[in-house]
Design a protein around this motif. Sequence first.
Motif, PDB file in Angstrom:
ATOM      1  N   UNK A  17      30.143  47.156  42.983  1.00  0.00           N
ATOM      2  CA  UNK A  17      29.524  46.776  43.614  1.00  0.00           C
ATOM      3  C   UNK A  17      29.484  44.654  44.417  1.00  0.00           C
ATOM      4  N   UNK A  18      29.554  44.164  45.168  1.00  0.00           N
ATOM      5  CA  UNK A  18      30.186  42.726  45.574  1.00  0.00           C
ATOM      6  C   UNK A  18      29.024  41.507  44.900  1.00  0.00           C
ATOM      7  N   UNK A  19      28.548  42.457  44.099  1.00  0.00           N
ATOM      8  CA  UNK A  19      26.938  42.030  43.437  1.00  0.00           C
ATOM      9  C   UNK A  19      28.061  41.372  42.271  1.00  0.00           C
ATOM     10  N   UNK A  23      34.308  39.417  40.696  1.00  0.00           N
ATOM     11  CA  UNK A  23      35.566  40.526  42.186  1.00  0.00           C
ATOM     12  C   UNK A  23      36.651  39.629  42.147  1.00  0.00           C
ATOM     13  N   UNK A  24      37.373  41.020  41.815  1.00  0.00           N
ATOM     14  CA  UNK A  24      38.799  40.787  41.535  1.00  0.00           C
ATOM     15  C   UNK A  24      39.514  41.774  42.939  1.00  0.00           C
ATOM     16  N   UNK A  25      40.232  40.929  43.339  1.00  0.00           N
ATOM     17  CA  UNK A  25      40.986  40.294  44.318  1.00  0.00           C
ATOM     18  C   UNK A  25      42.383  41.146  44.748  1.00  0.00           C
ATOM     19  N   UNK A  26      43.361  42.594  44.284  1.00  0.00           N
ATOM     20  CA  UNK A  26      44.363  42.444  44.589  1.00  0.00           C
ATOM     21  C   UNK A  26      45.069  42.893  45.602  1.00  0.00           C
ATOM     22  N   UNK A  27      46.287  42.520  45.353  1.00  0.00           N
ATOM     23  CA  UNK A  27      47.461  42.295  46.939  1.00  0.00           C
ATOM     24  C   UNK A  27      48.099  43.459  46.497  1.00  0.00           C
ATOM     25  N   UNK A  28      48.816  44.644  46.457  1.00  0.00           N
ATOM     26  CA  UNK A  28      50.053  45.586  45.629  1.00  0.00           C
ATOM     27  C   UNK A  28      50.106  46.403  46.958  1.00  0.00           C
ATOM     28  N   UNK A  53      32.369  44.218  36.934  1.00  0.00           N
ATOM     29  CA  UNK A  53      33.411  43.626  37.723  1.00  0.00           C
ATOM     30  C   UNK A  53      34.266  44.717  39.011  1.00  0.00           C
ATOM     31  N   UNK A  54      33.884  44.298  40.171  1.00  0.00           N
ATOM     32  CA  UNK A  54      34.045  45.100  41.267  1.00  0.00           C
ATOM     33  C   UNK A  54      35.111  44.580  41.698  1.00  0.00           C
ATOM     34  N   UNK A 149      47.001  38.571  42.823  1.00  0.00           N
ATOM     35  CA  UNK A 149      45.260  38.562  42.238  1.00  0.00           C
ATOM     36  C   UNK A 149      44.553  37.657  42.356  1.00  0.00           C
ATOM     37  N   UNK A 150      42.855  37.867  43.347  1.00  0.00           N
ATOM     38  CA  UNK A 150      42.375  36.663  43.378  1.00  0.00           C
ATOM     39  C   UNK A 150      40.829  36.856  42.560  1.00  0.00           C
ATOM     40  N   UNK A 151      40.120  36.515  41.508  1.00  0.00           N
ATOM     41  CA  UNK A 151      39.180  35.991  41.360  1.00  0.00           C
ATOM     42  C   UNK A 151      38.383  35.202  41.325  1.00  0.00           C
ATOM     43  N   UNK A 152      36.538  35.691  41.885  1.00  0.00           N
ATOM     44  CA  UNK A 152      36.211  35.014  42.863  1.00  0.00           C
ATOM     45  C   UNK A 152      36.834  34.505  43.325  1.00  0.00           C
ATOM     46  N   UNK A 153      37.126  34.546  44.256  1.00  0.00           N
ATOM     47  CA  UNK A 153      38.053  34.315  45.705  1.00  0.00           C
ATOM     48  C   UNK A 153      39.112  32.973  45.238  1.00  0.00           C
TER      49      UNK A 153
END
Length: 177
Positions: A17-19, A23-28, A53-54, A149-153
């Motif tokens: 959930x984005x809540x 929020x971990x964004x991965x570019x891969x 963790x999302x 990786x981006x952690x919470x933006x």
Amino acid sequence: MSGLTVPVSTMDHIQGSLDEPVVLVEYADFQCPSCGEAFSLVKRLQQRFGEGLCLVFRHFPLVQAHPQALPAAITAEYAAAQGRFWDAHDALFRNQQQLGEVVYRELMRELGLPEEGLAAAMDDSSNLLRIQRDIESGMGSGVTGTPSFFINGELFQPRQSFEELYDAIVQAGAKRS
């Protein structure tokens, strides 16, 4: 510190959930050896942090270095259209050393998806547009390689190894509590 220029949305591939506090964004890139190593780390992080963790996945195929990166990304997008993105994501990383048409067709059989649809998906411009949108968002956010990786933006830049993600996630979660 670089920030995520394109916010996470329902257009992304999201696990959780984005809540969640983090929020971990991965570019891969599915063929990138470092991404393959990060895959197992991310799985461990998901087990460790659970619902705290999302995970968000965005494509960033390095086509010059990895000739199977784009076909693998398209295969994942084809599976996504059938609601099976994460199954394909995991299988592609687990079979990273053998990526190619045989693996993609075998994956379709395992997922119960029509193989003929995969051939059409390879020529479908909407899949390429989706992947290109991810690439452009990454470039705009300062992504120069994979995995990123981006952690919470905020861009996460490890000093020594991606194992440092654990502490960074703990710190980010504490800030949002």
